[in-house]
Design an enzyme around this catalytic site. Structure first.
Site, PDB file in Angstrom:
ATOM      1  N   ASP A   1     -31.559  58.633 -81.113  1.00  0.00           N
ATOM      2  CA  ASP A   1     -31.137  59.681 -80.178  1.00  0.00           C
ATOM      3  C   ASP A   1     -29.661  60.029 -80.307  1.00  0.00           C
ATOM      4  OD1 ASP A   1     -30.111  57.345 -79.123  1.00  0.00           O
ATOM      5  OD2 ASP A   1     -30.821  57.682 -77.081  1.00  0.00           O
ATOM      6  N   GLY A   2     -28.955  59.335 -81.227  1.00  0.00           N
ATOM      7  CA  GLY A   2     -27.533  59.588 -81.397  1.00  0.00           C
ATOM      8  C   GLY A   2     -26.666  58.878 -80.380  1.00  0.00           C
TER       9      GLY A   2
ATOM     10  N   HIS B   1     -27.920  55.406 -78.838  1.00  0.00           N
ATOM     11  CA  HIS B   1     -28.166  53.976 -78.985  1.00  0.00           C
ATOM     12  C   HIS B   1     -27.625  53.405 -80.293  1.00  0.00           C
ATOM     13  CE1 HIS B   1     -30.919  54.583 -75.621  1.00  0.00           C
ATOM     14  NE2 HIS B   1     -30.976  53.265 -75.486  1.00  0.00           N
TER      15      HIS B   1
ATOM     16  N   HIS C   1     -34.849  41.855 -77.790  1.00  0.00           N
ATOM     17  CA  HIS C   1     -34.301  41.367 -76.521  1.00  0.00           C
ATOM     18  C   HIS C   1     -34.008  39.881 -76.674  1.00  0.00           C
ATOM     19  CE1 HIS C   1     -34.549  44.933 -73.980  1.00  0.00           C
ATOM     20  NE2 HIS C   1     -35.654  45.233 -74.659  1.00  0.00           N
TER      21      HIS C   1
ATOM     22  N   ALA D   1     -32.296  46.537 -69.844  1.00  0.00           N
ATOM     23  CA  ALA D   1     -32.695  47.102 -68.554  1.00  0.00           C
ATOM     24  C   ALA D   1     -33.916  46.410 -67.966  1.00  0.00           C
ATOM     25  CB  ALA D   1     -32.966  48.602 -68.709  1.00  0.00           C
TER      26      ALA D   1
ATOM     27  N   ASP E   1     -38.188  55.192 -77.412  1.00  0.00           N
ATOM     28  CA  ASP E   1     -37.895  54.295 -76.289  1.00  0.00           C
ATOM     29  C   ASP E   1     -37.660  55.107 -75.015  1.00  0.00           C
ATOM     30  OD1 ASP E   1     -37.578  51.889 -74.960  1.00  0.00           O
ATOM     31  OD2 ASP E   1     -35.509  51.580 -75.577  1.00  0.00           O
TER      32      ASP E   1
ATOM     33  N   LEU F   1     -27.405  50.883 -71.037  1.00  0.00           N
ATOM     34  CA  LEU F   1     -28.383  51.865 -71.471  1.00  0.00           C
ATOM     35  C   LEU F   1     -29.779  51.436 -71.028  1.00  0.00           C
ATOM     36  CD1 LEU F   1     -27.130  52.664 -75.099  1.00  0.00           C
ATOM     37  CD2 LEU F   1     -27.102  54.209 -73.137  1.00  0.00           C
TER      38      LEU F   1
ATOM     39  N   ASN G   1     -29.955  47.114 -80.856  1.00  0.00           N
ATOM     40  CA  ASN G   1     -29.920  47.161 -79.396  1.00  0.00           C
ATOM     41  C   ASN G   1     -30.611  45.934 -78.814  1.00  0.00           C
ATOM     42  OD1 ASN G   1     -30.378  50.534 -80.020  1.00  0.00           O
ATOM     43  ND2 ASN G   1     -28.603  49.803 -78.906  1.00  0.00           N
ATOM     44  N   ALA G   2     -29.972  45.322 -77.804  1.00  0.00           N
ATOM     45  CA  ALA G   2     -30.499  44.140 -77.115  1.00  0.00           C
ATOM     46  C   ALA G   2     -30.742  42.983 -78.076  1.00  0.00           C
ATOM     47  CB  ALA G   2     -31.775  44.481 -76.338  1.00  0.00           C
TER      48      ALA G   2
END
Length: 365
Positions: A241-242, A244, A188, A134, A267, A300, A212-213
């Protein structure tokens, strides 16, 4: 003050039924004075205050607004949720904007009603366009020591963690030069295993929101994930958070890394603690619907949770209670070199949570 009869969480990751003594300077001490206030913690867990090293915002505010008032309201919200220390986390923005944003931490008041700022997490602009998530591609630049030093000077040397893409030109030189100044996280990024391995061996010690990323864990090129797993000094962030990361993968991360190296993070972005609607993150429109925040294309865009909820999620996913607590307290503090928070040892700041057997927050001290 004496907290009596509670199950106290030790830095080693076990509970001990003992008294906890706080002195008048709000530190944990060994000796009680006369006529101390007594708090009865029978049937309660006594935990360190939680430490979130990766959070962008909450309750309608974002660190990148550059508003001391907004950051103060974030700090008040976090304290109410049991997060007593945090690293406000930046986005990929122009350097001149980041200087103004970073200066804002020096105007946030300290006090019992607020979570403390443990330092800044600089997430971008030294990242990969291919794995920007993002973040805004037009502001991404290559790692640059002088740019970092100028930004660090703007906040009084309070950048504690920085996310970079190790495949970017200049990354290895940056890591070798700066790893004693700041904790360096890989994220990232589309880096392959060998590039990530070299970066970790050069001094990087952290992985930003694992899975992620970043390139996935592939059996022929395990990328950052595989390289981080092999380097015992590397801490791995997990957005629990269930959404990601699947619960099965959360269990796998704890199994592979061990509970000494996992760092739970939220995050969270400005929609955390807010109703469904349209919000903004790093200059881009974000839609909050239920427990998910996304860009218009479905990407996301941070989370809308908080770290206490992430810790409870981890337990519900099958992570042992002691391991989940460690990953939200001791480990994140250790990952940024903060030795007076995240634990209940003598001399630590008296940031303390009283929590019932169902993991409901009863009181924040």
């Amino acid at each position: 003050m004496i907290i009596q009869n509670g199950l106290v969480f030790e830095d080693s990751g076990v509970f001990t039924r003992r008294d906890l003594i706080l002195d008048t300077s709000h530190k944990i001490t060994e000796t009680a004075g006369p006529e101390e206030e007594i708090i009865d913690a029978s049937d309660l867990y006594v935990l360190p205050g939680l430490v979130d090293v990766h959070i962008h915002g909450a309750v309608g505010h974002d660190f990148c607004d550059g508003s001391p008032k907004g950051l103060t309201e974030i700090a008040a919200y976090l304290k109410s949720k049991g997060i007593t220390s945090f690293c406000p986390t930046s986005m990929t923005l122009p350097t001149e904007d980041l200087e103004h944003i970073f200066q804002s931490i020096q105007e946030v008041p300290s006090g019992r009603e607020y979570a403390s700022i443990a330092g800044i997490h600089m997430e971008g602009p030294f990242i990969s366009t291919a794995k920007k998530g993002a973040q805004k591609a037009s502001h991404i630049i290559h790692p640059n020591i002088s740019t970092f030093q100028a930004l660090n000077d703007s906040c009084g040397g309070n950048i504690r963690l920085i996310t970079i893409a190790p495949e970017a030109p200049g990354s290895l030189e940056f890591i070798e030069a700066m790893h004693d100044t700041v904790s360096i996280s890989l994220g990232h990024s589309e880096a392959g295993y060998q590039t990530a391995k070299e970066a970790f061996q050069a001094g990087a010690n952290h992985a930003t929101h694992l899975f992620n990323a970043m390139s996935p864990l592939h059996h022929r090129d395990p990328g950052i994930i595989g390289a981080a797993a092999e380097e015992s000094h590397v801490m791995a962030e997990v957005i629990c958070d269930g959404i990601h990361v699947h619960p099965s993968v959360v269990r796998m991360i704890f199994s592979i890394f061990g509970d000494d190296r996992v760092v739970l993070i939220s995050d969270a972005m400005r929609a955390a603690g807010m109703e469904d609607g349209t919000y903004e993150l790093g200059g881009q429109e974000v839609i909050k619907h239920g427990s998910k925040a996304t860009l218009a294309d479905g990407t996301l865009a941070g989370s809308v949770t908080n770290l206490f909820a992430c810790m409870k999620n981890a337990v519900s996913f099958g992570i042992p209670l002691e391991s989940a607590i460690k990953a939200a307290t001791v480990n994140p503090a250790k990952s940024i070199g903060a030795h007076d928070i995240g634990g209940l040892s003598v001399g630590n700041k008296a940031d303390i949570l009283l929590v019932d057997q169902e993991l409901n927050l009863v009181r924040v001290l």
